[in-house]
Enzyme design. Structure first.
Site, PDB file in Angstrom:
ATOM      1  CB  ILE A  48      -0.124  -6.650   2.031  1.00 32.18           C
ATOM      2  CG1 ILE A  48       1.707  -7.617   2.408  1.00 32.18           C
ATOM      3  CG2 ILE A  48       0.242  -5.746   4.002  1.00 32.18           C
ATOM      4  CD1 ILE A  48       2.444  -6.862   2.213  1.00 32.18           C
ATOM      5  CB  THR A 101      -2.328   3.710   3.982  1.00 29.87           C
ATOM      6  OG1 THR A 101      -0.943   3.487   2.695  1.00 29.87           O
ATOM      7  CG2 THR A 101      -2.705   4.487   3.346  1.00 29.87           C
ATOM      8  CB  THR A 102      -5.013  -0.218   6.462  1.00 27.71           C
ATOM      9  OG1 THR A 102      -5.174  -0.218   4.830  1.00 27.71           O
ATOM     10  CG2 THR A 102      -6.222  -0.410   7.063  1.00 27.71           C
ATOM     11  CE1 TYR A 107       0.904  17.346  -4.065  1.00 28.51           C
ATOM     12  CE2 TYR A 107       3.120  18.510  -3.446  1.00 28.51           C
ATOM     13  CZ  TYR A 107       2.466  18.373  -4.276  1.00 28.51           C
ATOM     14  OH  TYR A 107       1.461  20.025  -3.857  1.00 28.51           O
ATOM     15  NE  ARG A 135      -4.178   4.130  -0.834  1.00 26.19           N
ATOM     16  CZ  ARG A 135      -4.674   5.025   0.719  1.00 26.19           C
ATOM     17  NH1 ARG A 135      -4.455   6.065   0.907  1.00 26.19           N
ATOM     18  NH2 ARG A 135      -5.775   4.595   0.658  1.00 26.19           N
ATOM     19  CE  LYS A 165       0.056  -3.761   0.341  1.00 23.59           C
ATOM     20  NZ  LYS A 165      -0.673  -2.939   1.107  1.00 23.59           N
ATOM     21  CE1 TYR A 187       0.981  -0.131  -1.849  1.00 22.98           C
ATOM     22  CE2 TYR A 187       1.530   1.030   0.348  1.00 22.98           C
ATOM     23  CZ  TYR A 187       0.400   0.208  -1.033  1.00 22.98           C
ATOM     24  OH  TYR A 187      -0.887   0.683  -0.403  1.00 22.98           O
TER      25      TYR A 187
END
Length: 293
Positions: free
Chosen positions: A206, A46-47, A109, A140, A164, A135
């Site tokens: 992470i 995402t970063t 979503y 999010r 994660k 993850y």
């Protein structure tokens, strides 16, 4: 899976002022975090703002990082989404030979049930030619992958090697650590609780702040893994204010300000993200300069 014990960093995608990918800056950042002592690199998490990158740009980012890394550290590739069959098709068609694992986010979503999450990762596990790190980031995705679902996947699929865990819930993380298979990795996805998770039996982190300040943060995690609690917490409290700051106005805007302060890249982000405001930029610059003294 010793390669993924310690500090992994979720690499940014630096952009020039014209918003094009800055490959020279990306190479500098790869060398900076490797020199800082991190254990592995996460590509297009995402970063890295992959949602705003074209397929060609994503390949450019991958090839640039692979070249700059030059085999020095293990690489993890972000491969996830909320269309299961599209993710599976990507795994079937992408060259994953340069990577040691994939990092795959729980579907966002759509808000699937726990059974839907299980079936999604079952298909991924059965398709992926390399190990899978789950993850979980409810902030999010709008759904929480519960410990029961994670443990079910961990026990049924040998190539699902870790998670994660970024629910921000230390009790949930401890339940995973308590009941996980012996070699399954519980990796913090939240910089602020990374050290407590390690001390509770987690495998590392992470990190985002570990990219901005790799020397200090990766050393903190190593000290935690060595059970040198006082030394580890001394570094934690030294960095604590910066962890709040880099997420105060969204990620990766904060860490990109650190890189600007360090002279490694511009602070450019792509819409719908915007730069942090002048007040936060000044505070991050001051912290970075003070830390380097």
């Amino acid at each position: 899976m010793q390669a993924f014990i310690g500090t992994g960093v979720a690499l940014v995608t630096p952009f020039k002022k014209d918003f094009s990918v800055d490959t020279d800056a990306l190479k500098k950042i790869v060398n900076y975090v490797i020199d800082g002592g991190v254990e592995y690199l996460v590509v297009l998490g995402t970063t890295g703002e992959p949602a705003t990158l074209s397929e060609e740009e994503q390949e450019l980012v991958i090839s640039t990082i692979v070249e700059a890394n030059n085999g020095r550290l293990p690489l993890v590739l972000g491969v996830g989404g909320n269309n299961t069959h599209k993710v599976v098709a990507e795994l079937e068609n992408k060259d994953l030979s340069r990577f040691q694992a994939i990092l795959s986010v729980s579907p966002y979503y759509n808000k699937p049930t726990q059974e839907g999450i299980y079936q999604h990762f079952k298909m991924i596990a059965e398709t992926s030619p390399i190990p899978v790190i789950l993850y979980n980031v409810p902030g999010r995705t709008a759904s929480n992958m519960l410990p029961e679902t994670v443990l079910r996947l961990a026990k049924e699929f040998k190539n699902i090697i870790g998670i994660k865990e970024a629910a921000g819930d230390i009790v949930q993380a401890m339940k995973l650590i308590q009941h996980k298979p012996k070699d399954f990795l519980v990796i913090s996805g939240d910089d602020m609780v990374a050290l407590p998770m390690v001390l509770a039996g987690g495998s590392g982190v992470i990190s985002v702040i570990g990219e901005g300040y790799p020397k200090e943060f990766s050393e903190m995690i190593r000290l935690g893994l060595q059970r040198k609690v006082d030394e580890a917490y001394a570094l934690h409290y030294k960095l604590m204010d910066s962890i709040d700051m880099i997420f105060e106005q969204g990620n990766p805007g904060g860490v990109k300000e650190i890189f600007k302060s360090l002279g490694l890249s511009e602070n450019t982000v792509r819409l719908p993200l915007v730069n942090v405001d002048a007040n936060l930029a000044g505070r991050l610059d001051s912290f970075t300069k003070q830390l380097s003294k």
